[in-house]
Design an enzyme around this catalytic site. Structure first.
Site, mmCIF file in Angstrom:
data_model
loop_
_atom_site.group_PDB
_atom_site.id
_atom_site.type_symbol
_atom_site.label_atom_id
_atom_site.label_comp_id
_atom_site.label_asym_id
_atom_site.label_seq_id
_atom_site.Cartn_x
_atom_site.Cartn_y
_atom_site.Cartn_z
ATOM 1 N N LYS A 146 7.598 5.706 1.802
ATOM 2 C CA LYS A 146 8.272 4.652 2.223
ATOM 3 C C LYS A 146 8.827 3.732 1.030
ATOM 4 C CE LYS A 146 5.328 4.582 6.434
ATOM 5 N NZ LYS A 146 4.306 5.276 5.825
ATOM 6 N N ALA B 269 0.807 -1.150 -0.174
ATOM 7 C CA ALA B 269 0.237 -0.032 -0.016
ATOM 8 C C ALA B 269 0.895 1.247 -0.123
ATOM 9 C CB ALA B 269 -0.771 0.026 1.099
ATOM 10 N N ALA C 253 1.405 4.231 -2.026
ATOM 11 C CA ALA C 253 1.186 5.559 -2.279
ATOM 12 C C ALA C 253 0.968 6.651 -0.993
ATOM 13 C CB ALA C 253 -0.185 5.945 -2.973
ATOM 14 N N PRO C 254 1.473 7.845 -1.093
ATOM 15 C CA PRO C 254 2.238 8.345 -2.069
ATOM 16 C C PRO C 254 3.884 8.025 -2.274
ATOM 17 C CG PRO C 254 2.065 9.907 -0.076
ATOM 18 C CD PRO C 254 1.575 8.709 0.137
ATOM 19 N N GLY C 255 4.260 7.177 -1.467
ATOM 20 C CA GLY C 255 5.622 6.795 -1.762
ATOM 21 C C GLY C 255 6.635 6.987 -0.893
ATOM 22 N N ASP D 179 -0.331 0.184 -5.238
ATOM 23 C CA ASP D 179 -1.484 1.062 -4.606
ATOM 24 C C ASP D 179 -2.686 1.295 -5.598
ATOM 25 O OD1 ASP D 179 -1.635 3.053 -2.077
ATOM 26 O OD2 ASP D 179 -3.328 3.186 -3.260
ATOM 27 N N CYS E 82 -1.099 4.096 10.996
ATOM 28 C CA CYS E 82 -1.011 5.346 11.705
ATOM 29 C C CYS E 82 -2.069 5.447 12.455
ATOM 30 C CB CYS E 82 -0.742 6.486 10.988
ATOM 31 S SG CYS E 82 -2.097 6.794 9.544
ATOM 32 N N ASP F 226 -5.736 -4.215 -5.867
ATOM 33 C CA ASP F 226 -5.982 -4.429 -4.525
ATOM 34 C C ASP F 226 -4.980 -5.473 -3.984
ATOM 35 O OD1 ASP F 226 -7.357 -5.665 -2.218
ATOM 36 O OD2 ASP F 226 -9.217 -5.205 -2.933
HETATM 37 C C1 LIG Z 1 -1.179 4.656 4.819
HETATM 38 S S1 LIG Z 1 -1.353 4.891 3.155
HETATM 39 C C2 LIG Z 1 0.049 4.316 2.651
HETATM 40 C C3 LIG Z 1 1.309 5.532 2.825
HETATM 41 C C4 LIG Z 1 2.476 5.054 1.941
HETATM 42 N N1 LIG Z 1 2.830 3.756 2.538
HETATM 43 C C5 LIG Z 1 3.536 6.100 2.265
HETATM 44 O O1 LIG Z 1 4.433 5.658 2.930
HETATM 45 O O2 LIG Z 1 3.499 6.804 1.324
HETATM 46 C C6 LIG Z 1 -2.396 3.412 2.809
HETATM 47 C C7 LIG Z 1 -2.835 3.316 1.492
HETATM 48 O O3 LIG Z 1 -3.275 2.165 1.231
HETATM 49 C C8 LIG Z 1 -3.983 2.180 0.162
HETATM 50 N N2 LIG Z 1 -5.147 0.981 -0.086
HETATM 51 C C9 LIG Z 1 -6.430 1.184 0.361
HETATM 52 N N3 LIG Z 1 -6.980 -0.074 0.323
HETATM 53 C C10 LIG Z 1 -5.872 -0.958 -0.322
HETATM 54 C C11 LIG Z 1 -6.050 -2.427 -0.721
HETATM 55 N N4 LIG Z 1 -7.093 -3.146 -0.512
HETATM 56 N N5 LIG Z 1 -4.750 -2.923 -1.225
HETATM 57 C C12 LIG Z 1 -3.569 -2.108 -1.291
HETATM 58 N N6 LIG Z 1 -3.703 -0.794 -1.006
HETATM 59 C C13 LIG Z 1 -4.765 -0.142 -0.226
HETATM 60 C C14 LIG Z 1 -4.617 3.509 -0.002
HETATM 61 O O4 LIG Z 1 -4.852 3.826 -1.371
HETATM 62 C C15 LIG Z 1 -3.350 4.287 0.894
HETATM 63 O O5 LIG Z 1 -2.644 4.647 -0.530
#
Ligand SMILES: C[S@@+](CC[C@H](N)C(=O)[O-])C[C@H]1O[C@@H](n2cnc3c(N)ncnc32)[C@H](O)[C@@H]1O
Length: 631
Positions: free
Chosen positions: A358, A352, A354-356, A376, A476, A403
């Site tokens: 990590k 997961a 976005a926005p990248g 993502d 978070c 997903d």
């Molecule tokens: C906490 S954010 C990620 C932040 C990212 N790791 C970063 O450090 O920039 C959670 C992400 O999970 C994505 N998300 C939501 N449902 C998801 C799924 N079923 N599978 C994968 N990613 C999903 C969202 O679009 C969102 O970008």
């Protein structure tokens, strides 16, 4: 690992703006400090308050851009799987084009002395940093103004408290002081500020009573009476829904809960992460100081973080930013990647991404070698992810948009997997106060469900026999439902994983019991981060090691990514060779790809891609039968 003197001082969190902190910096730079001066009593941050039932006020005008918006907040109706809000809003400040502005500074930076020594990024020595005198000057000025303001506020609050305290002997009569009814709070003849002061006074009184109940409680009053009043007051004072206030309150002692709610009213420090693919921290620090930014290293625990105290320029538009020398990223966002510890040459999945923030941190730790698959499902956010990958020069990243519950069908055999899961955002309320009122009971059922599914997919996507075999789960959020309960669930469903030490230098132990539920004792290896404890966003980090292959039954998982048809722990364990991404063995460990199933999957993907482009997917079938005919 032994801790040096400096490490102890720095570890844990970016230092808050305390007098001692600035005095230390001044001493370092050789500026005289008045040692007899007592630290000022800090007043709570000034907040704009509304009366009960008034919607939480928005944040005041931003002086600096928020750190990287890396938390995912599901729409209220959805189950958190797909983002539906304004994409631009979700891209965060790490996306080029961020419009956030920074406070103007009348500080003259042209004559700044260039004496800035940072310990080398790759150097483990305990060498002290020396900041420029100009930098210290900026910090001191800010400190003086802030302390003056805080002193005035603290004095006012102390005076007010003395007037309001209603003591009968040693036992404060807080439950009778006023009934807190809407009529009283909403009485037009009652000024808003005194009501809030009464509430605050009663909150602190009740906390004091609950801390020494036998001595301070009034006769005939139970703990439940006081707790119920306290929760009502917290909701009214901080604008939380009763549901969320209680959930968060239950995580702490009353005193700590108060500290937590208080800390959610103040912003966390602005932190940037040096992109070591493009520059060194000391060079970046020097460049930014020359532009009028006051900063210092975030702490010994990170070799790449810089805490920004003040800036006369927009941090999201400096030449260094545009050249990808840094990314705005909250300090706690460093932690999951540090725990994952991706190594050069490895295959890493960021589920997961976005926005990248990590993903690009992983790429940098891997020195642009190996491969990071950054996934993502949210297309708008994936654009931001791609923007950051390009800006920061990460060349070992492949972006995809599934997903993540579809993994490892899509791809498997990774050395390490990061699941920075979509969550409720209860750790980042300071950044997004809407969480206070918009999270419902349903969210805390649907989100953990998705998180559990995602975590099983993460585990099944790792190759236990490779150089890593690690999975890091982070959120978070501070709720147990989204953290320990998800991890405990995964342990129960996947006997082939164990929790291991995150090796993070600070953080509180995860819960091993909560509200009558007990978890495996190894849960204490997981780490919790709170804003009031470390001055970082609330966060949770768990690290697993995969010790054996995943049961074959996992390949029988339902298409919707739900539980295996046969419970994993009842299913036979099949041992296969190490898998590689896209290689011959790809997916072997989790039972291998099913050719037919794959074909169907590809067909489905093609059809939906065509639909998205406004094409008729039936033309696929027509083209195929025409091809067959002509053959
Ligand atoms: C906490 S954010 C990620 C932040 C990212 N790791 C970063 O450090 O920039 C959670 C992400 O999970 C994505 N998300 C939501 N449902 C998801 C799924 N079923 N599978 C994968 N990613 C999903 C969202 O679009 C969102 O970008």
């Amino acid at each position: 690992m032994g801790q040096g003197r400096r490490m102890k001082r720095k570890q844990g969190a970016p230092d808050p703006l305390t007098e001692e902190h600035f005095a230390r910096l001044k001493r370092k730079a050789g500026i005289t400090v008045n040692e007899t001066e007592q630290p000022a009593k800090l007043a709570p941050p000034k907040r704009r308050r509304t009366a009960k039932k008034v919607v939480a006020a928005g944040r005041s005008k931003k002086l600096l851009p928020d750190p990287d918006v890396n938390e995912y907040r599901p729409s209220q109706e959805g189950n958190g799987d797909v983002l539906t809000d304004d994409p631009d809003e979700k891209l965060g400040d790490d996306f080029i084009g961020s419009e956030d502005s920074v406070v103007d500074s009348d500080e003259d930076i042209s004559n700044k002395r260039e004496r800035f020594v940072f310990s080398d990024d790759e150097d483990d020595s305990d060498k002290e940093e020396v900041l420029t005198a100009a930098n210290i000057e900026g910090l001191s000025k800010k400190l003086d103004q802030q302390l003056e303001k805080e002193r005035a506020e603290a004095d006012a609050e102390v005076q007010e408290s003395a007037l309001q305290t209603n003591l009968d002997g040693d036992r404060p009569k807080v439950l009778d002081s006023f009934d807190g009814s809407d009529e009283e709070l909403g009485n037009p003849s009652t000024l808003l500020a005194p009501d809030l002061q009464l509430l605050r006074q009663r909150i602190t009184d009740i906390i004091r009573i609950l801390g020494d109940f036998s001595k301070l409680a009034e006769a005939g009053r139970s703990r439940a009476d006081y707790t119920s009043q306290l929760l009502d007051d917290i909701c009214a004072y901080y604008n939380y829904s009763p549901f969320l206030a209680e959930k968060l309150y239950n995580l702490f002692t009353p005193r700590e809960a108060f500290a937590f709610f208080e800390s959610n009213e103040a912003p966390r420090p602005i932190v940037i992460r040096t992109n070591t693919l493009r520059t060194h921290r000391r060079d970046l620090a020097q460049a930014l100081i020359n532009r009028g930014v006051t900063l210092e290293p975030v702490g010994k625990w990170s070799k790449v973080g810089l805490q920004v105290f003040e800036s006369s320029i927009p941090l999201g538009a400096t030449p260094e930013y545009l050249a990808g020398h840094y990314i705005l990223q909250a300090a706690s966002s460093f932690l999951p990647v540090m725990a994952l510890s991706p190594q050069p040459g490895e295959r890493v999945l960021d589920m997961a991404a976005a926005p990248g923030g990590k993903t690009t941190h992983c790429a940098a730790m891997m020195k642009n070698t190996g491969v990071v698959v950054a996934n993502d499902p949210n297309k708008a956010r994936a654009k931001g992810l791609i923007g950051n990958i390009h800006r920061l020069g990460a060349k070992n990243v492949i972006v995809c948009s599934y997903d993540a519950r579809e993994f490892p069908r899509v791809m498997g055999g990774f050395d390490r997997v990061l699941l920075d899961a979509p969550c409720s955002g209860t750790g980042v309320i300071a950044k997004d106060p809407s969480v206070k009122t918009n999270k419902t009971e349903r969210d805390f059922m649907t989100l953990p469900h998705t998180q559990k599914q995602l975590l099983l997919s993460a585990i099944d996507s790792v190759n236990h026999a490779g150089t890593g075999g690690y999975i890091v789960y982070s959120t978070c959020s501070v709720t147990v439902e989204e953290n320990e309960q998800v991890v405990a669930y995964a342990l129960s469903r996947r006997p082939n994983v164990r929790l291991v030490d995150t090796e993070l230098p600070f953080g509180k132990e995860g819960f091993t019991s909560y509200m009558g539920k007990t978890f495996d004792p190894s849960l204490k290896l997981t780490r919790r981060y709170y804003p009031h404890a470390y001055n970082v966003d609330g966060f949770y980090v768990a690290k697993f090691k995969k010790i054996g292959p995943t049961p074959a039954s996992v390949s029988m998982r339902k298409a919707n990514g739900d539980e295996p048809l046969i419970p994993a722990d009842k299913a036979p364990i099949v041992e296969t060779g190490p898998a590689s991404i896209g290689g011959e063995n790809a997916g072997g460990e989790f039972g291998g790809f099913d050719e037919d199933e794959d074909k169907e999957y590809m067909e489905r993907a093609k059809r939906s891609a065509m639909r998205r482009r406004g094409l008729d997917p039936r033309s696929l079938g027509r083209a195929r039968s025409e091809r067959k005919k002509s053959a």
